[in-house]
Design an enzyme around this catalytic site. Structure first.
Site, PDB file in Angstrom:
ATOM      1  N   GLU A 153       0.803  -1.308   0.128  1.00 26.63           N
ATOM      2  CA  GLU A 153       0.010  -0.035   0.047  1.00 26.63           C
ATOM      3  C   GLU A 153       0.797   1.424   0.208  1.00 26.63           C
ATOM      4  O   GLU A 153       0.143   2.392  -0.196  1.00 26.63           O
ATOM      5  CB  GLU A 153      -0.973  -0.028   1.189  1.00 26.63           C
ATOM      6  CG  GLU A 153      -0.413   0.182   2.575  1.00 26.63           C
ATOM      7  CD  GLU A 153      -1.278   1.117   3.455  1.00 26.63           C
ATOM      8  OE1 GLU A 153      -2.370   1.321   3.265  1.00 26.63           O
ATOM      9  OE2 GLU A 153      -0.671   1.560   4.520  1.00 26.63           O
ATOM     10  N   ASN A 154       2.123   1.197   0.423  1.00 25.72           N
ATOM     11  CA  ASN A 154       2.914   2.232   0.179  1.00 25.72           C
ATOM     12  C   ASN A 154       4.057   2.329  -0.667  1.00 25.72           C
ATOM     13  O   ASN A 154       5.133   3.184  -0.555  1.00 25.72           O
ATOM     14  CB  ASN A 154       3.661   2.403   1.761  1.00 25.72           C
ATOM     15  CG  ASN A 154       2.754   2.560   2.857  1.00 25.72           C
ATOM     16  OD1 ASN A 154       2.579   2.014   3.594  1.00 25.72           O
ATOM     17  ND2 ASN A 154       2.016   3.759   2.675  1.00 25.72           N
ATOM     18  N   ASN A 165      -5.069   1.303   4.362  1.00 29.67           N
ATOM     19  CA  ASN A 165      -5.771   2.339   3.879  1.00 29.67           C
ATOM     20  C   ASN A 165      -5.253   3.260   2.877  1.00 29.67           C
ATOM     21  O   ASN A 165      -6.193   3.985   2.511  1.00 29.67           O
ATOM     22  CB  ASN A 165      -5.981   3.224   5.370  1.00 29.67           C
ATOM     23  CG  ASN A 165      -4.645   3.436   5.889  1.00 29.67           C
ATOM     24  OD1 ASN A 165      -3.701   2.428   6.046  1.00 29.67           O
ATOM     25  ND2 ASN A 165      -4.198   4.862   6.239  1.00 29.67           N
ATOM     26  N   HIS A 166      -4.190   3.038   2.657  1.00 34.85           N
ATOM     27  CA  HIS A 166      -3.518   4.145   1.738  1.00 34.85           C
ATOM     28  C   HIS A 166      -3.855   3.553   0.216  1.00 34.85           C
ATOM     29  O   HIS A 166      -3.428   4.002  -0.852  1.00 34.85           O
ATOM     30  CB  HIS A 166      -2.022   4.124   1.674  1.00 34.85           C
ATOM     31  CG  HIS A 166      -1.923   5.094   2.935  1.00 34.85           C
ATOM     32  ND1 HIS A 166      -2.353   6.305   3.003  1.00 34.85           N
ATOM     33  CD2 HIS A 166      -1.059   4.740   3.898  1.00 34.85           C
ATOM     34  CE1 HIS A 166      -1.814   6.886   4.237  1.00 34.85           C
ATOM     35  NE2 HIS A 166      -0.688   6.069   4.774  1.00 34.85           N
ATOM     36  N   HIS A 170      -4.057  -5.034   8.982  1.00 31.11           N
ATOM     37  CA  HIS A 170      -3.355  -3.785   8.759  1.00 31.11           C
ATOM     38  C   HIS A 170      -3.947  -2.669   9.811  1.00 31.11           C
ATOM     39  O   HIS A 170      -5.157  -2.241   9.468  1.00 31.11           O
ATOM     40  CB  HIS A 170      -3.491  -3.224   7.163  1.00 31.11           C
ATOM     41  CG  HIS A 170      -2.453  -2.176   6.961  1.00 31.11           C
ATOM     42  ND1 HIS A 170      -1.608  -2.492   6.592  1.00 31.11           N
ATOM     43  CD2 HIS A 170      -3.142  -0.854   6.876  1.00 31.11           C
ATOM     44  CE1 HIS A 170      -0.957  -0.980   6.247  1.00 31.11           C
ATOM     45  NE2 HIS A 170      -1.879  -0.185   6.316  1.00 31.11           N
ATOM     46  N   HIS A 186       1.449  -1.904   8.933  1.00 30.16           N
ATOM     47  CA  HIS A 186       0.896  -0.542   8.949  1.00 30.16           C
ATOM     48  C   HIS A 186       1.774   0.752   9.776  1.00 30.16           C
ATOM     49  O   HIS A 186       1.814   1.716   9.301  1.00 30.16           O
ATOM     50  CB  HIS A 186      -0.674  -0.566   9.646  1.00 30.16           C
ATOM     51  CG  HIS A 186      -1.020   1.026   9.741  1.00 30.16           C
ATOM     52  ND1 HIS A 186      -1.222   1.774   8.526  1.00 30.16           N
ATOM     53  CD2 HIS A 186      -1.297   1.660  10.630  1.00 30.16           C
ATOM     54  CE1 HIS A 186      -1.755   2.983   8.959  1.00 30.16           C
ATOM     55  NE2 HIS A 186      -1.837   2.831  10.077  1.00 30.16           N
ATOM     56  N   HIS A 246       5.047   0.151  10.147  1.00 31.95           N
ATOM     57  CA  HIS A 246       6.296  -0.071   9.653  1.00 31.95           C
ATOM     58  C   HIS A 246       7.317  -0.142  10.747  1.00 31.95           C
ATOM     59  O   HIS A 246       8.896  -0.018  10.507  1.00 31.95           O
ATOM     60  CB  HIS A 246       6.634   1.318   9.018  1.00 31.95           C
ATOM     61  CG  HIS A 246       5.582   1.613   7.883  1.00 31.95           C
ATOM     62  ND1 HIS A 246       5.651   2.872   7.175  1.00 31.95           N
ATOM     63  CD2 HIS A 246       4.411   1.378   7.546  1.00 31.95           C
ATOM     64  CE1 HIS A 246       4.480   3.025   6.380  1.00 31.95           C
ATOM     65  NE2 HIS A 246       4.055   1.935   6.596  1.00 31.95           N
TER      66      HIS A 246
END
Length: 266
Positions: free
Chosen positions: A45-46, A73-74, A156, A181, A183
């Site tokens: 997601e990132n 969410n991203h 997440h 999530h 990191h």
């Protein structure tokens, strides 16, 4: 075809921008070979400059040996990925988003003659209040267990309490629950009482030495001024962080779980 004695799963934390992508390109094929990984799951997601995922990046990751890309969410921050979420079941968005959003919250794939389920869920503590991950997760797992006992869950979420609670709730019903999530890799990998492997957060596939993968100078200025400056990914040596799990295909229980953190990016 005779069944494997165990299945080895490599589960990696959030890919952070170009540094995380470089670490994957440089290190993932040899890590798969070294660990003899049968299943590879990453959180993407990132991956697109720190926010979201693109179709091109997803295809590159699949070419490296990734089987499933989970998100969070991203995932919604790149509109161009949304049609692709419906087309490719190997890219997941959290299953507890409302039903009308694009994409799939879980998938089943064949690995070495075995059916394997992968589920993506998102927490609600300090995050957007979407549907309950516990109720949604239980319903998805009940459905998947009609096909397989090999079920891997990426939760997440921000809260360690919420992650531990979900893992306890699903203990014995799924093979592994991993958190993503934050990191920041946690040191609590273990096998729960009923046989489910668990870690609160896999960490990241990206630069170490920053602030959750971002430039520390900007992170400090955000704290000092409370101005919502946009974070920038730190261009620094990167690691692949996560866990490698060995799972019994007959019982679906985790036999071993080991934390990994290896530098590959320049």
């Amino acid at each position: 075809m005779s069944k494997q004695r165990t299945i080895t799963a490599l589960l990696l934390g959030d890919v952070i921008g170009q540094p995380g992508g470089r670490a994957l390109f440089m290190g993932l094929p040899q890590l798969i070979k070294k660990l003899r990984a049968d299943l590879v799951v990453i959180n993407g997601e990132n991956a697109a400059d720190g926010f979201g995922l693109t179709e091109d990046l997803a295809r590159q990751f699949f070419s490296l040996g990734v089987h499933v890309i989970t998100t969070g969410n991203h995932i919604w921050q790149r509109e161009e990925i949304r049609p692709f979420l419906d087309k490719d079941t190997r890219i997941l968005r959290p299953a507890n988003y409302p039903a009308q959003v694009p994409g799939h919250g879980y998938t089943v794939l064949e690995i070495g003659g075995l059916s394997v389920g992968v589920v993506n869920l998102q927490g609600r503590h300090q995050m957007v209040p979407i549907d309950c991950p516990f109720q949604t997760g239980a319903a998805v797992v009940e459905k998947l267990r009609r096909q397989t006992k090999l079920i891997f869950v990426d939760f997440h979420a921000e809260s360690a309490m919420e992650k531990e609670a979900l893992a306890a709730y699903l203990d014995g019903k799924v093979s592994v629950v991993v958190g993503t999530h934050t990191h920041v890799q946690t040191a609590d990998e273990r096998i729960l009482d009923k046989g489910t492997g668990y870690i609160t957060d896999l960490g990241l596939s990206g630069p170490i030495g920053g602030v959750i993968g971002s430039d520390p100078n900007i992170a400090i200025e955000r704290q000092l001024t409370q101005i919502p400056l946009r974070n920038q990914i730190l261009d620094a040596p990167s690691y692949l962080q996560g866990v490698v799990c060995s799972v019994d295909p007959d019982t679906g229980k985790t036999v071993s779980i080991k934390r990994i953190s290896e530098q590959f990016g320049l």
